[in-house]
Each structure stands twice: as structure tokens, then as C-alpha cells.
Design an enzyme around this catalytic site. Sequence first.
Site, PDB file in Angstrom:
ATOM      1  N   ARG A  50      53.667 -15.621 -23.305  1.00  0.00           N
ATOM      2  CA  ARG A  50      53.592 -15.960 -25.072  1.00  0.00           C
ATOM      3  C   ARG A  50      52.273 -15.025 -25.252  1.00  0.00           C
ATOM      4  NH1 ARG A  50      50.720 -21.752 -27.143  1.00  0.00           N
ATOM      5  NH2 ARG A  50      50.691 -20.778 -29.760  1.00  0.00           N
ATOM      6  N   SER A  64      39.388 -31.046 -29.677  1.00  0.00           N
ATOM      7  CA  SER A  64      39.760 -32.604 -29.098  1.00  0.00           C
ATOM      8  C   SER A  64      39.005 -32.260 -27.185  1.00  0.00           C
ATOM      9  CB  SER A  64      40.901 -32.882 -29.059  1.00  0.00           C
ATOM     10  OG  SER A  64      41.454 -33.469 -27.243  1.00  0.00           O
ATOM     11  N   GLY A  69      37.310 -33.496 -23.250  1.00  0.00           N
ATOM     12  CA  GLY A  69      38.009 -33.312 -21.825  1.00  0.00           C
ATOM     13  C   GLY A  69      39.401 -32.514 -21.793  1.00  0.00           C
ATOM     14  N   GLY A  88      49.181 -23.144 -19.058  1.00  0.00           N
ATOM     15  CA  GLY A  88      48.173 -23.774 -20.007  1.00  0.00           C
ATOM     16  C   GLY A  88      47.159 -22.234 -20.764  1.00  0.00           C
ATOM     17  N   GLU A  89      47.534 -21.553 -20.621  1.00  0.00           N
ATOM     18  CA  GLU A  89      46.457 -20.575 -21.725  1.00  0.00           C
ATOM     19  C   GLU A  89      46.104 -21.136 -22.812  1.00  0.00           C
ATOM     20  OE1 GLU A  89      46.811 -15.355 -23.029  1.00  0.00           O
ATOM     21  OE2 GLU A  89      48.040 -16.421 -21.733  1.00  0.00           O
ATOM     22  N   ARG A  91      44.959 -24.007 -23.409  1.00  0.00           N
ATOM     23  CA  ARG A  91      44.170 -24.766 -22.789  1.00  0.00           C
ATOM     24  C   ARG A  91      43.094 -24.042 -22.493  1.00  0.00           C
ATOM     25  NH1 ARG A  91      47.537 -28.234 -19.060  1.00  0.00           N
ATOM     26  NH2 ARG A  91      49.532 -26.288 -19.651  1.00  0.00           N
ATOM     27  N   GLU A 122      57.186 -24.095 -19.541  1.00  0.00           N
ATOM     28  CA  GLU A 122      55.910 -24.601 -20.413  1.00  0.00           C
ATOM     29  C   GLU A 122      55.774 -24.243 -21.592  1.00  0.00           C
ATOM     30  OE1 GLU A 122      51.834 -26.232 -20.326  1.00  0.00           O
ATOM     31  OE2 GLU A 122      52.180 -24.594 -20.072  1.00  0.00           O
TER      32      GLU A 122
END
Length: 299
Positions: A50, A64, A69, A88-89, A91, A122
Site C-alpha cells: 500500500r 477512536s 485504545g 498494520g501501517e 493503525r 491483509e
Amino acid sequence: MAPTDDQKSGRKALGKGLGALIPKQSESAEKREFIRLPIARIDTARPQPRTFFDGDRIEELSESIKESGLIQPLVVRERQGRYELIAGERRLRACKLAGLSEVPVVIKDVTETEAYTLALIENIQREDLNPVEEALAYQKLLDDSGLSQAELATRVGKSRSALANSVRLLTLSEFVLDLVASGELSAGHARAIITLEAEPAERLAAQVVAEEWSVRETEEYVRNLKEPPPQRAKPQRIRYRDDALVRDLTERLQHRLGTRVKVKDRQGKGKIEIYYDDLEILQSVLERIQVDDEPGPTE
């Protein structure tokens, strides 16, 4: 393991064994095997499948995270005393924006190619990649892993034809790929124009965007460019009879009616064409063939 939302809705799960690598949000904290790491010790792997991140969505996720958390741990691998992000980049960026100093992570012992594959899977599951990013990621894995398209398709849970069509997008020019990456042109539109040469493809892509053509309209246009609609065959000229008898009948009619006449006979059937230059001649013709407006008296 509890089924994911995608599995509940009937979508095919992607990636063999991915559930063992990326924890699901439905799992309780006690069942997760994760540790907390300082964000400063986590490096973003390059390259990543991505390349585009929506700033507004990251800000929403950041808010959020401030409230609740980070629910789902990041996935990393250890490398030379530091940790390289696998999945999880988005995130991770949101956590940095939220001001977190450390985050929960799952550490996996995988190779660079395996890490890239997991990152790709993912993103496919989350539908985070645009069509160009997805195509580039597939091509990189094909080049790095030595897998065939069929083997890679199995790994990422895609059909071979879907993967092949995705990679084929990379044959388009940079201009067209930019339109696809930005979302102005869909992958369906791009596949429709992919058989054209670069310049015609670019002109058509610009026209499709400007005039908001549907994929079907684009496909039909390209089809007509390559195979113009067949022209109707010219009707064959009808050959009418022209012999002494027909000529004689024609002359007798012309003499009787006092105007030019054409007899068109074909195998004993046909029609008579009577020509006149003004209404007086027509009136004369009608009188000669005794045509009245009303029927005459019977004898």
C-alpha cells in the site's frame, strides 16, 4: 477460533494460515500472544503493497484509538535488534497521530517474502489497496518468490484469472494507471481499454472520465473500434423483362393514355408506372381510362 465478519457473510477467506498470524478482534485479550513495544522501535517495511493512505480516515482512526485504545495488535518481525512492521501501517500511523508511545504487537518469525505476502493479504482482506497497488504487489511477489500465477493465486485466495487480469493492468501507460490509482477510472474501465495502443487508450480514458461512461459503454466503444458493425449488403438490382412483347405493350399504353408509361415485368408479374408533367395530363389520363369519382349508372 471464532469466524470473522467476512466469513460470516460468506466471503472466501484469504491467505492460508493467515488467522494464525493476524489476531482477530473477536479474540479476548487473554488469548492473544502479544507484547507492548515502543513505537520508536518499529520500522515501516519498504516496499509495502500500500502506497496511498487517506489522511481523513487515519484521523478518524486516531480519534477512536484515543477513546478506546488500539484493539487489534500490529504484526511485526524482529530484525537486527529492531522490529519491522508486517501488517498494520494505517493503525501505526494513527497511533503516532494519537500520541501513543507504545503499541501491542505480535512478533512473527517470517522471511521478507512471507512478510510482504502477509502485508498484501491483509490489505486485500481490508480492501485497502487500489487496483494499481494490488497489481504491483502481485507482480513483485511473482518476481521475488518464483511462484507461478496459479500458485500465487492460491496463496492469496484469488482465482488465477482474477490475479492475471490484475497484473495485466500494468501494461497500461502511466497516465491511465494514475487515473485508476486515483479512483477516477475503475479497473473495469481499464480492462476494457487495455487492448488499445497507448495514445488511443489515453484519449479514450480521458473521454470516459470526462463523460462518465459506464464500463459497458466503454467496452462497446472499444469493440466497435476493433470490429466496426457490418455494413448492410447493397440490395441486388432487380432485372425486369425487356423483350418485344413488353415493348409493344408499353407503346400501346402510352398511345392510349397520351403520356409516358413504363412497364416493369418480372416472370409475368409486375407493375405499370404512369408519368405526368401536370395535373391536366393526369386528368386526361383518368378520363381515358374512364375513372369517375362516383360509379356510373348501371345499364
